[in-house]
Design a protein around this motif. Sequence first.
Motif, short mmCIF file in Angstrom:
data_model
loop_
_atom_site.label_atom_id
_atom_site.label_comp_id
_atom_site.label_asym_id
_atom_site.label_seq_id
_atom_site.Cartn_x
_atom_site.Cartn_y
_atom_site.Cartn_z
N SER A 38 45.51 30.55 20.69
CA SER A 38 44.41 31.34 21.25
C SER A 38 43.79 30.59 22.43
O SER A 38 43.46 31.19 23.45
CB SER A 38 43.39 31.69 20.17
N ALA A 39 43.67 29.28 22.32
CA ALA A 39 43.14 28.50 23.46
C ALA A 39 44.11 28.52 24.63
O ALA A 39 43.70 28.69 25.79
CB ALA A 39 42.87 27.06 23.03
N ASP A 40 45.40 28.39 24.33
CA ASP A 40 46.41 28.39 25.39
C ASP A 40 46.46 29.73 26.12
O ASP A 40 46.49 29.78 27.35
CB ASP A 40 47.81 28.11 24.80
N TRP A 41 46.46 30.82 25.35
CA TRP A 41 46.51 32.15 25.98
C TRP A 41 45.26 32.40 26.80
O TRP A 41 45.30 32.94 27.89
CB TRP A 41 46.66 33.25 24.93
N SER A 42 44.14 31.99 26.24
CA SER A 42 42.87 32.18 26.93
C SER A 42 42.92 31.53 28.31
O SER A 42 42.53 32.14 29.31
CB SER A 42 41.77 31.57 26.07
N ALA A 43 43.43 30.29 28.35
CA ALA A 43 43.54 29.58 29.63
C ALA A 43 44.51 30.29 30.57
O ALA A 43 44.23 30.45 31.77
CB ALA A 43 43.98 28.13 29.38
N LEU A 44 45.63 30.73 30.03
CA LEU A 44 46.63 31.38 30.88
C LEU A 44 46.11 32.72 31.42
O LEU A 44 46.34 33.07 32.57
CB LEU A 44 47.95 31.59 30.11
N ILE A 45 45.42 33.46 30.57
CA ILE A 45 44.88 34.75 30.99
C ILE A 45 43.85 34.55 32.12
O ILE A 45 43.82 35.29 33.10
CB ILE A 45 44.27 35.51 29.79
N ASN A 46 43.04 33.50 31.99
CA ASN A 46 42.09 33.17 33.07
C ASN A 46 42.82 32.86 34.37
O ASN A 46 42.43 33.34 35.44
CB ASN A 46 41.25 31.94 32.70
N LYS A 47 43.87 32.05 34.25
CA LYS A 47 44.63 31.65 35.43
C LYS A 47 45.27 32.87 36.08
O LYS A 47 45.22 33.05 37.31
CB LYS A 47 45.71 30.64 35.00
N ALA A 48 45.85 33.74 35.26
CA ALA A 48 46.51 34.94 35.77
C ALA A 48 45.49 35.86 36.45
O ALA A 48 45.75 36.42 37.52
CB ALA A 48 47.21 35.68 34.63
N TYR A 49 44.33 35.98 35.84
CA TYR A 49 43.29 36.84 36.40
C TYR A 49 42.83 36.32 37.76
O TYR A 49 42.67 37.08 38.72
CB TYR A 49 42.12 36.92 35.42
N LYS A 50 42.63 35.01 37.82
CA LYS A 50 42.21 34.38 39.08
C LYS A 50 43.26 34.60 40.17
O LYS A 50 42.94 34.93 41.31
CB LYS A 50 42.01 32.87 38.85
N THR A 51 44.50 34.44 39.79
CA THR A 51 45.59 34.60 40.75
C THR A 51 45.67 36.03 41.28
O THR A 51 45.79 36.25 42.48
CB THR A 51 46.94 34.23 40.09
N LEU A 52 45.58 36.99 40.39
CA LEU A 52 45.73 38.39 40.83
C LEU A 52 44.47 38.93 41.51
O LEU A 52 44.53 39.89 42.27
CB LEU A 52 46.12 39.29 39.66
#
Length: 275
Positions: free
Chosen positions: A155-169
Motif C-alpha cells: 500500500s505504501a509502494d503503490w501510494s508512492a507510485l500513484i503520486n509519481k504517475a499523477y505528477k508526471t501526467l
Amino acid sequence: MRRFAGSLHTIRLQLSNSDDCARLPSLANFCLLPNVTGEIKHVKITSAIKTKADAGTLRQVVAQQIRKYAPPSETTTAESACWNCTRNGRKNHLICTSCGYLQDVNEEVNYFELFNLPSSFSLEQQELTRRFRQLQTLVHPDKFSNKTTREQKNSADWSALINKAYKTLSAPIERGQYILKLQGQQMPQDNSALDKAFLMDMMERNEQVEEANTSKDLELLNDAVVQELNASTIELNKKFELKALEEAKNVLVKMKYLLSVQKSIKSKLQTLMGG
Ligand SMILES: [Zn+2]
C-alpha cells in the motif's frame, strides 16, 4: 497485440487490429516491417537474431514494449499471478479479483493505464485528478493497517507510485516526455535543433530577470512566460496529434527553457521578498 511467441530465429507477434499494426514500427528499431497493413495478422521479426541469447534479449524487449502498448484489459493478463492465491485477475492493476489482496507494486505499469485513460497527450485534468483520488483511496495505508505485512508494504509502494504517475501526467512537459519515452524516443541531449533566434530570446529574458529590481517587473516577466508556456502546450498537443515526434521534442526543449527562466524569476522574487 494478444501475445508473442519466440523461437531461435523468429519472433512472432499476433496482431489483433490495425491499430496494433500502426504502432509496430515504433516498437523497436529492429523491426522489419516491409508491408504492414491493417490486414496482416502475423509479423515475423527476423533481423539481428543470430544466437539464442539474441532471441532471448529480443523477446524481452518486445515483451516489454508490448506491455507498454497493450490496452489495459490485455495488460492484466500479462501481469504476474497473485502472490496470495496465484490467480491472474486484477482490479485497477492493484487488487486481485479472486482474493482481494493488494498486489506487489509494478514500477513498469503504464501510467495512462493505471488511471484508465487513453494514452494521449490531451487529457482532462479533472478526470485525471478524480481517478487519482479514487486510486489513492483504494490503496490508502489506513485500509491495510490490520492486514498482512506484505499488503502494508504494497500500500505504501503503490501510494508512492500513484503520486509519481499523477505528477508526471499532470505537468504537460513531464507528460510529453513520458509519452516520448513510451514510444522509445529520447529527448535531445543538446540544443542543436533549436533556432538561434529562440536561444537569443532566452538569453535576453535571463538578462531581463537579472536586471529587474521590483516584484512588479518580475511578475510581468512571469506573465509573459506563463502565456508562452500555455501556447506551447497547445502546440505540443497538435504535434502529438499529428504524431510529429521530432517536432514535439523541439517544443518540449523550448518549454524547458521557458521553465528555467520561470525558475530564475521565482528565485529572484523570493530574494526580493526576503530582502
Ligand atoms: Zn489473489
